[in-house]
Motif scaffolding. Structure first.
Motif: not given
Ligand code: UDP
Length: 430
Positions: A19-20, A35-37, A52-53, A58-61
């Motif tokens: 997602a980054v 992501r694309n797969v 993922t880790r 700030e990153q959403a869970e």
């Protein structure tokens, strides 16, 4: 999809967050792949959970991408970016969080598809605890990487051992090119089941703009000779070979020549240090006036850059697959790539581009010149490249092959290696 229970799949990408933003330190092909797969599998009806880790507060869970496809992040170790070679100690914590989340949410997985060796290690543990099956994609092989670098990190022995265990124990390995499969057999183990399913690219987005319109959009003159690099700033990407080749090009000093080196970096981090080094070489070679560094290029703007270029150069020392090559080809731009790994599979010599020897400055200069001095041939190579990508490397085509593989593996009885050997002996004595 033919069974209800087959519908949920876990894609595990411990260090490569799908997602980054892509194109910065340690965020490259693996992130794009997962992501694309994931999104393409969801279009086929799978419920896709990508694990993922988490690297910052700030990153959403949970990030919902499309219906049926989401990224789930767990904190394992400090909430900060940690280079991948220092992450191994946090894997048990990640597994604990995974099991807890799975239980709390009533999820069940018959298959986990793991990406890169650390996720492979996680997958082997999950197999033991949950009895699920494992499919693994390496993205990079330690045995190949360590042969090309001087400073072998302390984690190397753990990585090599895990890569061998995964190959022998996972239900199926996905190699992304015949070259990667050959390396596994030569350097890792002769045991284990390997299937070749390539990486893909977005054939709707790459190729959506033509060269003329792209140049207008980027303010590049119609008659410019544009040489493009796209990728991370990493020594092994070979950007130095490209810039030194441009010093030897017959277009050196020609005001039409334009070199674009696209990719993100952060000052002081390893990619920032490599960018400074490359800029230093550009200055030293007298290429400053014709070279631009636009920074990280978003997936939205990339199709325009590829389309604007006369040639895209992939000068990597090694590349297990190399998404950039197929993105450029999908955009009708020929590729000059090192004659290594997956690039030997995606780029067809003399048909969709050229394959000089890695780190060979003179060969790169000749190959680039050959294409940029002949626009008719450039267009012919470009069109053939686009056809090749449409035939072989669309994400939907890749996801279809993976989906078939998952269903096949779910149906297959769990046979252990020793049992296979016993069966072989039994059959051969008949
Ligand atoms: N990329 C990007 N923006 C950039 C540089 C790279 O989006 O500024 C993407 C590029 O389009 C490709 C991926 O990062 O999809 C790099 O994948 P590749 O397999 O070529 O190399 P890796 O980074 O995995 O070594």
């Amino acid at each position: 999809m033919n069974t209800q229970s087959a519908q949920r799949i876990a894609l595990i990408s411990f260090h490569g967050d799908p997602a980054v933003e892509i194109g910065r330190e340690e965020a490259g092909g693996q992130n794009v792949y997962v992501r694309n797969v994931g999104e393409a599998l969801a279009r086929l009806g799978w419920q896709v959970d990508m694990y993922t880790r988490k690297v910052s507060i700030e990153q959403a869970e949970i990030v919902e991408h499309t219906p049926g496809c989401r990224t789930i992040r767990f904190s394992a170790g400090p909430l900060e970016f940690i280079p991948r070679d220092n992450l191994f100690e946090y894997l048990p914590e990640f597994i604990e969080k995974f099991l807890q989340f799975k239980q709390e949410n009533g999820l069940s997985y018959q298959i986990v598809h793991t990406n890169y060796w650390m996720s492979g290690w996680i997958g082997m543990c999950l197999k033991k605890v949950l009895g699920c099956k494992q499919i693994h994609t390496y993205h990079s092989l330690g045995a190949v990487k360590y042969a090309t670098i001087e400073n072998i990190p302390p984690i190397a022995s753990q990585r090599l051992e895990t890569e061998c265990d995964v190959l022998e124990e996972a239900e199926r390995i996905v190699a992304t090119s015949p070259q990667e499969k050959a390396h596994m057999r030569q350097l890792v183990s002769t045991k284990g089941d390997i299937e070749i399913i390539p990486c893909g690219t977005d054939i709707h987005s790459f190729g959506s703009v033509d060269r003329k319109a792209a140049r207008v959009a980027l303010g590049i003159k119609a008659d410019a000779k544009v040489v493009l690099y796209v990728g991370r700033f990493d020594h092994r990407k070979g950007i130095e070979t490209l810039v030194r080749a441009m010093r030897e090009s017959k277009f050196y000093g020609d005001e039409k020549l334009q070199i674009i080196i696209g990719g993100g970096s952060v000052p002081g981090q390893s990619d920032g240090i490599e960018r400074d080094r490359i800029e230093g070489i550009v200055d030293e070679l007298g290429l400053r006036d014709c070279t631009t560094f636009p920074g990280r290029l978003s997936q939205e703007v990339l199709p325009t850059y590829y389309a604007a270029a006369d040639v895209c150069v992939v000068p990597s020392h090694y590349e297990p697959f190399g998404l950039v090559a197929i993105e450029a080809m999908a955009s009708s731009t020929p590729v000059v790539a090192s004659d290594v790994g997956g690039l030997q599979f995606t780029v067809v010599r003399g048909e969709t581009g050229l394959l000089p020897q890695p780190q060979n400055v003179a060969e790169f200069a000749i190959a680039i010149d050959k294409i940029i001095s002949n626009p008719e041939w450039r267009d012919k190579l470009g069109e053939a490249g686009k056809r090749r990508v449409h035939d072989k490397f669309s994400w939907d085509g890749v996801a279809k092959q993976l989906s078939e593989l998952y269903l096949q593996v779910i149906m297959q009885p769990a046979i252990k290696e020793e049992q296979k050997e016993q069966l072989k002996v039994a059959y051969s004595s008949k």
